[in-house]
Design an enzyme around this catalytic site. Structure first.
Site, short mmCIF file in Angstrom:
data_model
loop_
_atom_site.label_atom_id
_atom_site.label_comp_id
_atom_site.label_asym_id
_atom_site.label_seq_id
_atom_site.Cartn_x
_atom_site.Cartn_y
_atom_site.Cartn_z
N SER A 237 -24.51 -43.51 -15.23
CA SER A 237 -22.93 -43.48 -15.48
C SER A 237 -22.35 -43.50 -16.43
O SER A 237 -21.23 -43.07 -16.67
CB SER A 237 -22.57 -44.70 -14.61
OG SER A 237 -23.57 -45.64 -14.39
N HIS B 270 -23.69 -37.71 -10.54
CA HIS B 270 -23.01 -38.94 -10.54
C HIS B 270 -22.55 -39.44 -9.24
O HIS B 270 -21.42 -38.94 -8.94
CB HIS B 270 -22.20 -39.22 -11.86
CG HIS B 270 -21.82 -40.82 -11.90
ND1 HIS B 270 -20.77 -40.79 -12.46
CD2 HIS B 270 -22.37 -41.95 -11.52
CE1 HIS B 270 -20.56 -42.19 -12.62
NE2 HIS B 270 -21.37 -42.74 -11.85
#
Ligand code: CAA
Length: 287
Positions: A124, A145
């Site tokens: 992240s 992601h």
């Protein structure tokens, strides 16, 4: 995607809520066989329970038949060692948010998997270029992601490192789309688009609580009812995990030097206390 570039088998490293969510989505929406590795048997056990309960819910709601649920289940297998991922065309790493952990996984995967494979990280906030620096062929490495809960959230953020090849990038995008996701692309900057925006917001909410501006309930209610957010920021921080929020904020702060990313003292204290949110049974709220 044709020929040797087709993604036929997917590997997942890390059986936490993100890794298992990606495994389930790849096995159900993309109908791909998925092999999951985690060094912790406890994580694997919890991950398999989560998959079983989500599939049971879909059967219960009449979205899929019992046979379809069994098919999806049978496409997910657990492997006992990282080298069992050697025939995977694409591996998604969803391990702890720690550069050294990720680099050691990628360094091993780059030796285990074929040179034509795609090595994706679900990080992240950690730089894709930095993670790729640990492998002989950095062009194979890409950021994919996903968002929690993976089966529900419609977005995947796609991030190219400085050395990611166009073919790696487009194969990773095709995989995300086969999983039923919309894809946005972000440059390899700290936090990418999503967390560069989300983390200062969550941190600001924690500082409001710290300063006694309002109760936690009223901070969350303001955003839920005033701005139609599905969860208030303190609830969302608990949901993501306060340890994960702290790790992301520390990366953002360290890499940019910008004070707007400095984690609040209260967030650090909560993590020190082990009150890291929903997964621990206690964060800003009790679960
Ligand atoms: N795993 C899988 N599915 C889940 C789930 C989980 N952990 N939690 C909830 N769901 C599913 C439910 O099963 C339900 O599915 P169905 O509609 O198929 O029955 C659906 O989500 C809605 O759940 P509920 O009705 O129980 O509850 P809700 O309407 O309050 O929605 C929510 C729950 C989807 C989590 C919603 O509150 C929400 O969207 N919250 C915000 C989530 C968010 O912002 N996520 C991104 C976090 S940031 C991130 O992940 C990336 C990062 O880098 C930090």
């Amino acid at each position: 995607m044709a020929g040797h570039l087709a993604i036929r088998t997917v590997g997942i490293v890390g059986a936490g809520q993100m890794g298992m969510g990606i495994a389930l989505t790849a096995a159900s929406r993309a109908a791909l066989p998925v092999k999951v590795f985690d060094k912790s048997s406890q994580q694997i056990e919890g991950g398999l329970k989560l998959v079983a309960s989500l599939l049971a819910k879909d059967v219960h709601k009449g979205r899929i038949s019992t046979d379809e649920s069994k098919d999806v289940h049978s496409r997910i297998s657990v492997v006992s060692a990282l080298d069992k991922l050697k025939d995977c065309d694409l591996v998604v790493e969803a391990a702890a948010e720690n550069l050294l952990v990720k680099q050691s996984i990628f360094s091993a995967l780059s030796q285990i998997c074929a040179p034509s494979s795609v090595l994706a990280t679900n990080t992240s906030s950690i730089s894709i270029t930095k993670i790729a620096a640990s492998v002989a062929r950095p062009e194979m490495v890409v950021g994919l992601h996903f968002f929690n809960p993976v089966p529900v959230m419609k977005l995947v953020e796609l991030i190219a490192g400085l050395q990611t090849s166009p073919s790696t990038l487009s194969r990773a995008q095709s995989f995300a789309e086969a999983c039923g996701k919309e894809v946005t692309q972000s440059a390899d900057v700290p936090g990418f688009v999503s967390n560069a925006l989300l983390m200062p917001f969550l941190n600001e909410a924690i500082m409001c609580l710290e300063k006694g501006v309002a109760t936690k309930e009223d901070i969350d209610k303001t955003l839920r009812l005033g701005m139609a957010h599905p969860m208030g920021p303190l609830q969302l921080a608990d949901f993501i995990g306060l340890d994960t929020c702290l790790a992301i904020q520390q990366t953002l702060h360290r890499e940019t030097g910008d004070d707007k990313y400095r984690p609040s003292v209260l967030l650090g204290r909560m993590v020190d206390a082990g009150w890291v949110g929903r997964k621990a049974g206690k964060g800003f709220y009790e679960y």
